[in-house]
Enzyme design. Structure first.
Site, mmCIF file in Angstrom:
data_model
loop_
_atom_site.group_PDB
_atom_site.id
_atom_site.type_symbol
_atom_site.label_atom_id
_atom_site.label_comp_id
_atom_site.label_asym_id
_atom_site.label_seq_id
_atom_site.Cartn_x
_atom_site.Cartn_y
_atom_site.Cartn_z
ATOM 1 N N ALA A 32 76.195 50.421 28.321
ATOM 2 C CA ALA A 32 75.601 51.137 27.189
ATOM 3 C C ALA A 32 75.768 50.418 25.859
ATOM 4 O O ALA A 32 74.981 50.624 24.933
ATOM 5 C CB ALA A 32 76.203 52.540 27.097
ATOM 6 N N HIS A 128 72.038 53.017 38.106
ATOM 7 C CA HIS A 128 72.078 54.451 37.807
ATOM 8 C C HIS A 128 70.673 55.037 37.661
ATOM 9 O O HIS A 128 70.514 56.148 37.151
ATOM 10 C CB HIS A 128 72.894 54.714 36.536
ATOM 11 N N CYS A 139 59.906 68.274 48.562
ATOM 12 C CA CYS A 139 59.118 67.427 49.465
ATOM 13 C C CYS A 139 59.392 65.943 49.276
ATOM 14 O O CYS A 139 58.971 65.123 50.093
ATOM 15 C CB CYS A 139 57.631 67.711 49.290
ATOM 16 N N CYS A 163 54.450 71.655 45.350
ATOM 17 C CA CYS A 163 55.046 72.431 46.442
ATOM 18 C C CYS A 163 55.956 73.528 45.908
ATOM 19 O O CYS A 163 56.554 74.269 46.691
ATOM 20 C CB CYS A 163 55.804 71.513 47.403
ATOM 21 N N SER A 202 82.263 48.815 29.251
ATOM 22 C CA SER A 202 83.705 49.049 29.174
ATOM 23 C C SER A 202 84.410 48.684 30.477
ATOM 24 O O SER A 202 85.637 48.601 30.521
ATOM 25 C CB SER A 202 83.979 50.522 28.856
#
Length: 253
Positions: A32, A128, A139, A163, A202
């Site tokens: 980040a 991620h 579905c 759905c 980090s």
């Protein structure tokens, strides 16, 4: 007379460039801290870290998504939506150029903001997930992330698939299993990594924080201390963009 801080920094950049040149297989790992200069908060910086302001375990979990999707989308989701407007900074473009020049084999990122993708990096493992697509929890149909946004903007909370099951962003939430992308990245490093360049991370969030063990050498670019600082062949406490731009400039000489 000793070296000035600037001279020490320049010496580290030169040594890092030499290490990159002499290493056969170089991979990058980012976090980040790479996106703060694009206007996005990181997670742990004192006073500004996102997790100092928002409890990620309260609304941004898979348990909340599946058991109380309305709360997830009202309170947990807005911080994800805000990421989509961000643009790459000079460091992202420099990282993409490193790949274009043949100095790195691939990029592993913990970020879901897609800024490396926008900057032109090609071989990326977004471990991620990312905010380009969404999926149906029923579905399994894959949809665009924009469709999810459009449904929310029209007042459909939670957003649903045709759905009638709830849609979810294609990111790894707390409580989710790691993505297949993570295991692909791990296998790539296991197959051979002479140098891992960790930038803006980090190195405390597992299992990603365990990836340096697969590298013969580790270089770190990060403003804050990491648990791996003593093990790093080179440690540069500098902003991501400045260090990456200087590294590319040195490598092109």
């Amino acid at each position: 007379m000793g070296l000035t801080d600037r001279e020490k920094y320049q010496d580290k950049i030169k040594r890092l460039a030499g290490l990159v040149r002499s290493s056969g297989k170089v991979y990058a790992l980012t976090g980040a801290g790479c996106s703060t200069e694009s206007g996005l908060p990181d997670f742990r910086s004192p006073g500004t870290g996102l997790w100092e302001k928002v409890d990620p375990l309260k609304y941004s979990t898979s348990e909340v998504l599946y058991n109380d999707p309305e709360s997830f989308y009202k309170f947990g989701f807005p911080r994800f939506k805000d990421l989509t407007a961000a643009q790459p900074n000079a460091g992202h473009f420099a990282m993409a150029e490193l790949e274009q020049l043949g100095f790195i084999k691939g990029l592993i990122t913990q970020n879901i903001d897609g800024l490396h993708f926008k900057a032109g990096s090609k071989r990326i493992w977004e471990v991620h997930g990312h905010l380009r697509t969404s999926s149906c929890t029923g579905c399994g149909a894959r949809r665009s992330f924009q469709l999810l946004i459009d449904k929310l903007d029209s007042g459909e909370v939670p957003p649903r698939c045709s759905c009638r099951s709830v849609l979810r962003p294609d990111i790894v939430l707390f409580g989710d299993s790691m993505s297949s992308s993570y295991f692909e990245a791990e296998r790539a490093l296991q197959a051979g990594c002479d140098l891992l360049l960790a930038a803006g991370t980090s190195l405390t969030v597992y299992p990603v924080a365990g990836l340096p063990r697969f590298a013969k050498q580790l270089a770190i670019i990060n403003l804050q201390p990491t648990p791996y600082d003593r093990e790093a062949a080179i440690l540069i406490n500098q902003k991501f963009s400045a260090a990456m731009v200087d590294l590319v400039r040195e490598l092109k000489r």
